[in-house]
Write an enzyme that holds these catalytic residues in place. Structure first.
Site, PDB file in Angstrom:
ATOM      1  N   GLY A  84      75.477  30.054  48.034  1.00 15.16           N
ATOM      2  CA  GLY A  84      76.067  31.042  48.930  1.00 15.16           C
ATOM      3  C   GLY A  84      77.241  30.439  49.676  1.00 15.16           C
ATOM      4  O   GLY A  84      77.344  29.211  49.790  1.00 15.16           O
ATOM      5  N   CYS A 100      72.239  24.579  45.412  1.00 14.43           N
ATOM      6  CA  CYS A 100      73.339  24.475  46.360  1.00 14.43           C
ATOM      7  C   CYS A 100      72.901  24.947  47.753  1.00 14.43           C
ATOM      8  O   CYS A 100      72.103  24.282  48.391  1.00 14.43           O
ATOM      9  CB  CYS A 100      74.556  25.246  45.841  1.00 14.43           C
ATOM     10  SG  CYS A 100      76.103  24.840  46.699  1.00 14.43           S
ATOM     11  N   TYR A 101      73.385  26.103  48.203  1.00 10.98           N
ATOM     12  CA  TYR A 101      72.948  26.614  49.513  1.00 10.98           C
ATOM     13  C   TYR A 101      71.439  26.769  49.548  1.00 10.98           C
ATOM     14  O   TYR A 101      70.794  26.507  50.577  1.00 10.98           O
ATOM     15  CB  TYR A 101      73.615  27.964  49.794  1.00 10.98           C
ATOM     16  CG  TYR A 101      73.216  28.589  51.116  1.00 10.98           C
ATOM     17  CD1 TYR A 101      73.903  28.285  52.296  1.00 10.98           C
ATOM     18  CD2 TYR A 101      72.140  29.477  51.201  1.00 10.98           C
ATOM     19  CE1 TYR A 101      73.534  28.847  53.513  1.00 10.98           C
ATOM     20  CE2 TYR A 101      71.764  30.046  52.408  1.00 10.98           C
ATOM     21  CZ  TYR A 101      72.460  29.730  53.560  1.00 10.98           C
ATOM     22  OH  TYR A 101      72.082  30.284  54.773  1.00 10.98           O
ATOM     23  N   HIS A 126      75.210  22.687  40.609  1.00  8.68           N
ATOM     24  CA  HIS A 126      75.027  23.965  39.928  1.00  8.68           C
ATOM     25  C   HIS A 126      74.598  23.730  38.471  1.00  8.68           C
ATOM     26  O   HIS A 126      75.441  23.525  37.595  1.00  8.68           O
ATOM     27  CB  HIS A 126      76.326  24.779  39.951  1.00  8.68           C
ATOM     28  CG  HIS A 126      76.646  25.343  41.305  1.00  8.68           C
ATOM     29  ND1 HIS A 126      76.133  26.533  41.748  1.00  8.68           N
ATOM     30  CD2 HIS A 126      77.401  24.848  42.327  1.00  8.68           C
ATOM     31  CE1 HIS A 126      76.562  26.775  42.984  1.00  8.68           C
ATOM     32  NE2 HIS A 126      77.329  25.770  43.354  1.00  8.68           N
ATOM     33  N   GLU A 135      73.529  25.908  36.447  1.00 11.10           N
ATOM     34  CA  GLU A 135      73.738  27.107  35.632  1.00 11.10           C
ATOM     35  C   GLU A 135      75.106  27.152  34.971  1.00 11.10           C
ATOM     36  O   GLU A 135      75.333  27.977  34.075  1.00 11.10           O
ATOM     37  CB  GLU A 135      73.528  28.373  36.483  1.00 11.10           C
ATOM     38  CG  GLU A 135      74.643  28.688  37.468  1.00 11.10           C
ATOM     39  CD  GLU A 135      74.539  27.947  38.797  1.00 11.10           C
ATOM     40  OE1 GLU A 135      75.199  28.376  39.760  1.00 11.10           O
ATOM     41  OE2 GLU A 135      73.795  26.940  38.858  1.00 11.10           O
ATOM     42  N   ASP A 187      76.943  50.978  24.836  1.00 14.27           N
ATOM     43  CA  ASP A 187      75.761  51.160  25.679  1.00 14.27           C
ATOM     44  C   ASP A 187      75.003  52.434  25.317  1.00 14.27           C
ATOM     45  O   ASP A 187      73.786  52.412  25.123  1.00 14.27           O
ATOM     46  CB  ASP A 187      76.158  51.187  27.159  1.00 14.27           C
ATOM     47  CG  ASP A 187      76.893  49.935  27.591  1.00 14.27           C
ATOM     48  OD1 ASP A 187      76.760  48.908  26.898  1.00 14.27           O
ATOM     49  OD2 ASP A 187      77.605  49.979  28.610  1.00 14.27           O
ATOM     50  N   LYS A 239      75.267  42.945  29.347  1.00 14.82           N
ATOM     51  CA  LYS A 239      75.977  43.417  28.153  1.00 14.82           C
ATOM     52  C   LYS A 239      75.672  42.562  26.924  1.00 14.82           C
ATOM     53  O   LYS A 239      75.480  43.098  25.823  1.00 14.82           O
ATOM     54  CB  LYS A 239      77.486  43.436  28.414  1.00 14.82           C
ATOM     55  CG  LYS A 239      78.335  43.856  27.221  1.00 14.82           C
ATOM     56  CD  LYS A 239      78.152  45.328  26.873  1.00 14.82           C
ATOM     57  CE  LYS A 239      78.986  46.186  27.794  1.00 14.82           C
ATOM     58  NZ  LYS A 239      78.993  47.601  27.349  1.00 14.82           N
TER      59      LYS A 239
END
Length: 530
Positions: free
Chosen positions: A70, A97-98, A187, A189, A245, A386
């Site tokens: 954040g 992180c945060y 991070h 990710e 979609d 997606k």
């Protein structure tokens, strides 16, 4: 009005007790990325606000919790916090992180104010003689990680140990295996942390014991069961928009209920060039579904006359779209349900699944429906990103020509024409847009580019063509790269490709004398102009 899958009280349940990871959003740009990374390890994830209570967490019965990063400092007044009781829930927690700093701050450790901070690549090393349960032994003792922080943890809470550090983060990893709480300052990710995926996988599968059962095959099985339970023997209609979609949603529901489904393709007059003919031919040929084609262009142009405000245009198009279903169901007078291809990013951008996030725009699939709509919604893709929808489409056997179509907004070209929408403007934009997409295809860049299209602004400019002054519209080319539309970067198209596009548009499209290229990323801009 009933909401659809994952949204209605009578339909918000799973077939089985699958493992679920809650990603607590503290305002990070990476929250959606974390959720997607979790799913890449075949574990279902759901983004929840930081205001979630321990009781609400318990009600969701998660297998693990990840606290996102954040932009705030834990020392700032009003900085987001986590309900302290969540830490005592026994659910495995990973702070990023945060999120890691919050663990230290809320559980009695210390977070140093105003350190040098680290931004970008940093080298992280194991702390000598520490025994980590998060960093497996086969990971290197020194590894590259991606940092983005100002404050830094300076002291771990009682019961925790520090197991790794960087030059400017003395506690880059903190752990309390007994309480099942871990935190990383970096991070894991992002792709810039080479071993990040391994750390996430170990946390999910080993430390949190999550079952890797989230696959597109499991989604198909689950949604078939849910749709059958909701629909029973009732009739269902699906609005085909021409995009991937609605196509995947239709195929999935058709797999569940077969001939109970009738698809209705509403030609709003706002489609891409040649798209209506292609949609009708493709869906009848490839999917074997009953398809009704309704030509309502004149009705949409009348409804949009004089309207220039973007949200108003979306609402008008959305309401007219549904009204057409209620008036033109080809004799399917007993239809009670409407299928829509709403995706997870649509829900987030339209105010979030909890309604607390800022509204970026009212998505046609979410916020543009009339309150008195008589059809109940089925939204079988509402929990998917997606990339998952494309995989699901392939799993369902849809051809690449459908699965890999570029995203197209529900309101169509109505939100790519700035200002009032008229038949003349649509005709200009259709021709220009067709050139953009054709040139991208000929350049072999279709799979690399998330979206490439043309925009028609509500201005005219002076030009010179054939020794005469002209006063005509400019066309703006928009091309972006992205993984899920939550964030996007402008595509670095080759100059010669841009030159071909510009030359063709100016020479082939009447009413255009200038072409510009949009080099805005998301954020700060959105992919669409309206």
């Amino acid at each position: 009005m009933s909401l659809g899958v994952f949204g209605a009280a009578d339909y918000d349940h799973s077939v089985d007790q699958r493992s679920t990871v809650l990603v607590v959003d503290f305002g990070a740009q990476y929250a959606q990325l974390i959720a997607r990374r979790v799913r890449e390890h075949h574990v279902y994830s759901e983004i929840v606000p930081h205001t979630i209570t321990a009781a609400e967490v318990a009600a969701k019965n998660p297998s693990a919790i990840i606290l996102s990063g954040g932009p705030k400092s834990v020392h700032v007044e009003g900085a987001p916090r986590l309900d302290p009781a969540v830490y005592d829930s026994g659910v495995p927690i990973l702070g990023i992180c945060y999120g890691a700093q919050l663990i230290a701050h809320q559980l009695g450790g210390e977070v140093g104010r105003g350190s040098r901070g680290e931004y970008g690549r940093a080298q992280m090393a194991r702390i000598a003689d520490s025994k980590s349960t998060l960093l497996e032994s086969d990971l290197p003792d020194v590894q590259d990680v991606w940092m983005s922080h100002f404050d830094a943890i300076s002291q771990v809470p009682t019961g925790f140990i520090a197991t790794a550090s960087t030059p400017d983060a003395p506690i880059a990893v903190l752990e309390n295996a007994e309480r099942c709480i871990w935190g990383v300052q970096y991070h894991p990710e992002v792709v810039h942390t080479p071993h990040g995926a391994a750390v996430l996988k170990h946390f999910l599968h080993t430390l949190a014991n999550c079952e890797p059962s989230w696959t597109m095959g499991s989604v198909i099985e689950e949604q078939i069961t849910l749709v059958r339970a909701q629909v029973g023997n009732k009739r269902v209609i699906c609005g085909l928009s021409g995009g991937v979609d609605s196509a995947v949603a239709a195929a999935l529901v058709h797999r569940a209920i077969g001939s109970q489904l009738t698809c209705v393709y509403v030609d709003t007059g706002l489609m891409r060039k040649g798209e209506s003919d292609q949609v009708v031919e493709t869906f009848k040929r490839n999917m074997g579904i009953e398809l009704i084609h309704v030509d309502s262009g004149a009705k949409f142009f009348d409804g949009l006359k004089g309207t220039t405000e973007p949200e108003a245009k979306r609402k008008i198009i959305g309401e007219l779209f549904v009204r057409v279903f209620e008036q033109h169901t080809g004799g399917v007078t007993d239809a009670e349900f409407l299928v829509q291809g709403t995706l997870y990013p649509d829900v987030i951008e339209s105010g979030g699944s909890d309604g607390t996030a800022a509204v970026i725009k009212s998505h046609h699939n979410v916020g543009g429906l009339p309150e008195d709509m008589t059809l109940k919604l089925i939204e079988p893709l509402r929990a998917l990103f997606k990339d998952e929808v494309r995989r699901l489409g392939s799993e369902l056997g849809l051809p690449d020509e459908i699965v890999w179509r570029q995203p197209f907004p529900g309101p169509g070209l109505g939100v790519r024409i700035i200002g009032e929408v008229t038949p003349e403007k649509v005709a200009i934009l259709q021709e220009a847009d067709a050139i953009v997409r054709e040139e991208v295809r000929l350049a072999g860049l279709e799979r690399e580019i998330w979206q490439a299209f043309a925009v028609l602004p509500d201005i005219r400019s002076v030009g010179v063509q054939g020794d005469e002054r002209t006063y005509a519209y400019p066309i703006i080319i928009r091309a972006v790269t992205s993984d899920d539309a939550m964030t996007a970067d402008w595509a670095r198209l080759p100059y010669d490709l841009l030159e071909r596009m510009s030359s063709r548009i100016i020479n082939e499209v009447d009413g255009v004398n200038r072409v510009a290229y949009d080099i805005t990323s998301k954020p700060p801009g959105t992919i669409e102009w309206e």
